[in-house]
Write a protein that holds these residues in place. Structure first.
Motif, PDB file in Angstrom:
ATOM      1  N   GLN A  94       0.486  -1.828  -5.698  1.00 41.58           N
ATOM      2  CA  GLN A  94       0.087  -0.744  -4.812  1.00 41.58           C
ATOM      3  C   GLN A  94      -1.423  -0.571  -4.825  1.00 41.58           C
ATOM      4  O   GLN A  94      -2.069  -0.710  -5.854  1.00 41.58           O
ATOM      5  CB  GLN A  94       0.776   0.558  -5.217  1.00 41.58           C
ATOM      6  N   SER A 132      -5.781  13.884  -1.003  1.00 45.06           N
ATOM      7  CA  SER A 132      -4.799  12.838  -0.711  1.00 45.06           C
ATOM      8  C   SER A 132      -4.955  11.613  -1.607  1.00 45.06           C
ATOM      9  O   SER A 132      -3.960  11.077  -2.111  1.00 45.06           O
ATOM     10  CB  SER A 132      -4.881  12.431   0.760  1.00 45.06           C
ATOM     11  N   ARG A 175       0.840  -1.179   0.000  1.00 43.58           N
ATOM     12  CA  ARG A 175       0.000   0.000   0.000  1.00 43.58           C
ATOM     13  C   ARG A 175       0.874   1.226   0.000  1.00 43.58           C
ATOM     14  O   ARG A 175       1.981   1.228   0.537  1.00 43.58           O
ATOM     15  CB  ARG A 175      -0.898   0.007   1.240  1.00 43.58           C
ATOM     16  N   VAL A 176       0.351   2.287  -0.611  1.00 39.28           N
ATOM     17  CA  VAL A 176       1.084   3.538  -0.615  1.00 39.28           C
ATOM     18  C   VAL A 176       1.248   4.003   0.817  1.00 39.28           C
ATOM     19  O   VAL A 176       0.316   3.922   1.624  1.00 39.28           O
ATOM     20  CB  VAL A 176       0.314   4.600  -1.442  1.00 39.28           C
ATOM     21  N   SER A 224      -8.391   4.941   0.792  1.00 34.71           N
ATOM     22  CA  SER A 224      -9.356   6.027   0.688  1.00 34.71           C
ATOM     23  C   SER A 224     -10.604   5.688   1.478  1.00 34.71           C
ATOM     24  O   SER A 224     -11.213   4.636   1.279  1.00 34.71           O
ATOM     25  CB  SER A 224      -9.735   6.285  -0.779  1.00 34.71           C
ATOM     26  N   ARG A 255      -3.161  12.095  -4.918  1.00 37.63           N
ATOM     27  CA  ARG A 255      -1.708  11.952  -4.871  1.00 37.63           C
ATOM     28  C   ARG A 255      -1.312  10.483  -4.823  1.00 37.63           C
ATOM     29  O   ARG A 255      -0.330  10.068  -5.439  1.00 37.63           O
ATOM     30  CB  ARG A 255      -1.154  12.702  -3.657  1.00 37.63           C
ATOM     31  N   GLU A 256      -2.093   9.703  -4.082  1.00 37.12           N
ATOM     32  CA  GLU A 256      -1.799   8.275  -4.021  1.00 37.12           C
ATOM     33  C   GLU A 256      -2.030   7.610  -5.381  1.00 37.12           C
ATOM     34  O   GLU A 256      -1.269   6.720  -5.787  1.00 37.12           O
ATOM     35  CB  GLU A 256      -2.661   7.616  -2.942  1.00 37.12           C
ATOM     36  N   GLU A 273       1.039   5.668   4.224  1.00 35.26           N
ATOM     37  CA  GLU A 273      -0.008   6.542   4.713  1.00 35.26           C
ATOM     38  C   GLU A 273       0.584   7.868   5.179  1.00 35.26           C
ATOM     39  O   GLU A 273       1.698   7.954   5.683  1.00 35.26           O
ATOM     40  CB  GLU A 273      -0.765   5.856   5.861  1.00 35.26           C
ATOM     41  N   ILE A 332      -4.798   1.907  -3.145  1.00 37.81           N
ATOM     42  CA  ILE A 332      -5.119   3.250  -2.703  1.00 37.81           C
ATOM     43  C   ILE A 332      -5.918   3.189  -1.409  1.00 37.81           C
ATOM     44  O   ILE A 332      -6.934   2.481  -1.329  1.00 37.81           O
ATOM     45  CB  ILE A 332      -5.923   4.017  -3.780  1.00 37.81           C
TER      46      ILE A 332
END
Length: 369
Positions: free
Chosen positions: A107, A88, A19-20, A111, A91-92, A22, A109
């Protein structure tokens, strides 16, 4: 009608999802389902904060030349704080898209937003997951095809080198080995061509009325020759004897032949392979069962075994390509029918969930192509 034929002689490991990283984003507006509503709330909140700070500065006796810049700075900080949480996911998504361009589909996201951006993030994660699966299937396909091609090519090359070097005499036995490897290579190539037609969706059916008794005997004769002289007995049972079905004879021949070839490969010496056909109880179709006395397919593999390059959940050296059942499912599906592994009637095998009984169901109505 029952007839018995005499015996013949003779993944890439899963990729860990990342995951991207945090960020410490403040997201008090995630509960709202519209980005326009969020913008309206943001503008209203900024105006309210600016008004409150202006009122406080007046009561505190701060000079306007000093108070106005402080209020503007405070309003900008408040705006940046809320806007950062709102954007945000974008950007992810940007970071994940750049990673995907480099071939990294792992990856996802993070959200919690319910608005259009949150929906975009969910759609992007779904797309990334599907692309990851597609890329893994592509890599597995290349690896499996390379492995499957290497075995017959290596065997054929070794045999031919022995013949050329004089190590092996060009007698019928040596030539038969070379022919066997060539046929195995040809079978794999034919299977791959069928899969390419499957993916392209260009196959049409040539439907005709098939009388199953002579048809199944013909398939058994072909499977006997292809079995390489394995010591198995073939039993054909069609009820009634004049049972017919409307289908593409070449495709159904391929289906049954693949099932019989698979059954012969896994049958013990002297084992029996039953091929039975009958009408369904509701009269809307015909079932064709193939049942052998091999170890069977595990319960958890009953669906997976019809996927490409799957062999019932265990490795073997029987020479199968892992494509026969996948092609059989495709051909049956073209007819609007089904193919599945049923519970084995043998109690000693069915106890642990394994089964060697595969059923093909073909509808009597002509499918549209």
């Amino acid at each position: 009608m029952t007839t018995e034929h005499p015996p013949a002689d003779g993944s890439s490991p899963p990729v860990a999802r990342r995951r991207v990283p945090e960020r410490l984003d403040v997201r008090p507006l995630d509960r709202f389902r519209s980005f326009k509503v969020k913008l309206g709330i943001l503008v209203g909140a900024v105006v309210l904060v600016a008004a409150l700070l202006t009122q406080v500065s007046i009561r505190a006796g701060i000079e306007p030349l000093l108070a106005i810049p402080l209020v503007v700075i405070a309003a900008l900080v408040f705006t940046q704080l809320l806007a950062r949480g709102m954007t945000s996911p974008l950007r992810e998504i940007t970071a994940a898209a750049r990673a995907m361009a480099r071939g990294d589909y792992t990856q996802r996201i993070r959200s919690s937003s319910r608005d259009e951006i949150g929906q975009l993030a969910e759609a992007f994660s779904t797309m990334a997951s599907e692309l990851e699966q597609t890329d893994r299937m592509r890599r597995d396909l290349v690896a499996n095809v390379s492995h499957e091609l290497r075995t017959p090519v290596a065997g054929l090359r070794a045999q031919l080198e022995n013949l050329v070097d004089g190590v092996t005499e060009p007698d019928p036995a040596a030539l038969e080995v070379a022919l066997t490897e060539t046929e195995r290579l040809s079978l794999l190539v034919n299977h791959l061509l069928d899969l390419s037609r499957l993916d392209a969706g260009v196959v049409e059916l040539d439907l005709e009325d098939i009388e199953l008794t002579p048809f199944l005997h013909e398939v058994v004769d072909a499977a006997t020759l292809a079995s390489g002289g394995r010591d198995v007995r073939w039993i054909v049972d069609v009820e009634p004897a004049d049972l017919m079905v409307t289908a593409d004879a070449a495709r159904i021949h391929q289906v049954i032949h693949n099932l019989l070839e698979n059954a012969a490969r896994h049958s013990p010496t002297g084992g029996r392979i039953h091929i039975s056909a009958a009408c369904l109880e509701d009269g809307d179709g015909v079932r064709i069962d193939v049942h052998d006395e091999g170890p069977g397919i595990a319960l958890e593999d009953r669906s997976r075994v019809f996927e490409r390059f799957q062999r019932g959940g265990y490795a073997d050296s029987s020479g199968g390509t892992g494509l026969g059942l996948a092609i059989a499912r495709w051909a049956v599906g073209l007819h609007g029918g089904t193919i599945e592994v049923l519970d084995d009637p043998r109690t000693e095998v069915d106890g642990d969930g394994r089964s060697s009984l595969i059923r093909v169901v073909l509808p009597q109505a002509r499918p549209t192509t």
